[in-house]
Design a protein around this motif. Sequence first.
Motif, PDB file in Angstrom:
ATOM      1  N   LYS A 140       2.575   1.579  -3.404  1.00 32.61           N
ATOM      2  CA  LYS A 140       1.612   1.987  -4.425  1.00 32.61           C
ATOM      3  C   LYS A 140       1.334   3.485  -4.314  1.00 32.61           C
ATOM      4  O   LYS A 140       1.330   4.197  -5.322  1.00 32.61           O
ATOM      5  CB  LYS A 140       0.318   1.192  -4.268  1.00 32.61           C
ATOM      6  N   THR A 141       1.132   3.967  -3.106  1.00 33.31           N
ATOM      7  CA  THR A 141       0.885   5.391  -2.885  1.00 33.31           C
ATOM      8  C   THR A 141       2.088   6.215  -3.326  1.00 33.31           C
ATOM      9  O   THR A 141       1.939   7.236  -3.993  1.00 33.31           O
ATOM     10  CB  THR A 141       0.574   5.662  -1.401  1.00 33.31           C
ATOM     11  N   GLU A 183       2.203   6.303  -7.130  1.00 35.73           N
ATOM     12  CA  GLU A 183       1.168   7.201  -7.665  1.00 35.73           C
ATOM     13  C   GLU A 183       1.567   8.662  -7.464  1.00 35.73           C
ATOM     14  O   GLU A 183       1.405   9.483  -8.377  1.00 35.73           O
ATOM     15  CB  GLU A 183      -0.179   6.917  -6.994  1.00 35.73           C
ATOM     16  N   ASP A 184       2.109   8.981  -6.301  1.00 33.06           N
ATOM     17  CA  ASP A 184       2.564  10.345  -6.040  1.00 33.06           C
ATOM     18  C   ASP A 184       3.704  10.734  -6.984  1.00 33.06           C
ATOM     19  O   ASP A 184       3.736  11.849  -7.510  1.00 33.06           O
ATOM     20  CB  ASP A 184       3.017  10.506  -4.583  1.00 33.06           C
ATOM     21  N   SER A 237       0.833  -1.206   0.000  1.00 38.46           N
ATOM     22  CA  SER A 237       0.000   0.000   0.000  1.00 38.46           C
ATOM     23  C   SER A 237       0.867   1.256   0.000  1.00 38.46           C
ATOM     24  O   SER A 237       0.612   2.201  -0.743  1.00 38.46           O
ATOM     25  CB  SER A 237      -0.927  -0.009   1.214  1.00 38.46           C
ATOM     26  N   LYS A 238       1.903   1.255   0.819  1.00 37.30           N
ATOM     27  CA  LYS A 238       2.802   2.405   0.873  1.00 37.30           C
ATOM     28  C   LYS A 238       3.553   2.580  -0.439  1.00 37.30           C
ATOM     29  O   LYS A 238       3.706   3.702  -0.928  1.00 37.30           O
ATOM     30  CB  LYS A 238       3.789   2.252   2.036  1.00 37.30           C
TER      31      LYS A 238
END
Length: 149
Positions: free
Chosen positions: A43-44, A47-48, A40-41
Motif C-alpha cells: 500500500k505504501t 501510494e508513493d 502495508s508495504k
Amino acid sequence: MATKKIDDVFSLTSFDPAKVTETFRDFAEKGAAQSKDAYSKMKTAAEDATKTVEATLESAQSGSVALGLKAIEALRTNAENSLSHMEALMGVKSVSELFELQTAFIRKQAELAMEQAKSMQEATKKIAETVAKPGKDAAEKAFAGFKKG
C-alpha cells in the motif's frame, strides 16, 4: 516388538488435538501478521508511486506550457521583425540599399534564430530535469530501502 512401536505412534491415544490446534493457530497468526505487513508495504509503495506519477505529470504539463510560451514569444518576435523589414523595404531608394537592408536582416535573423534555439534548448533541459526529478527521487528512496533491508 517393532509392531508395537508402530501401533503406539499411530494410535489415537497418543494424538493430542490441543497441540494440533495450538500449532495451527500459531501458524495462522504468523501468516496473518506477515500478510498484514506485506499489504502495508504494498500500500505504501502504491501510494508513493501514485505521488511520483502525479508530480511527474504536473511537471510535464507546466513544462509544456512554458515551452509553448517560449515558442509563441519566438514566433511573435520573428513576425514583428519580418513586418519591420517589409516596411523598411518599401522605402528603399536603390538596389544597393535593398541589398544592404536584406543582408542586415538575414544576419540579424540568423543570430536571433541561434539565440532562440539556445534558449529553447536550455528550457527543454531544465524541464526534462524537473520532470525526471520525482522519478529519480523515488528510485533513490527505493534503493535506500533495499540497502536497509
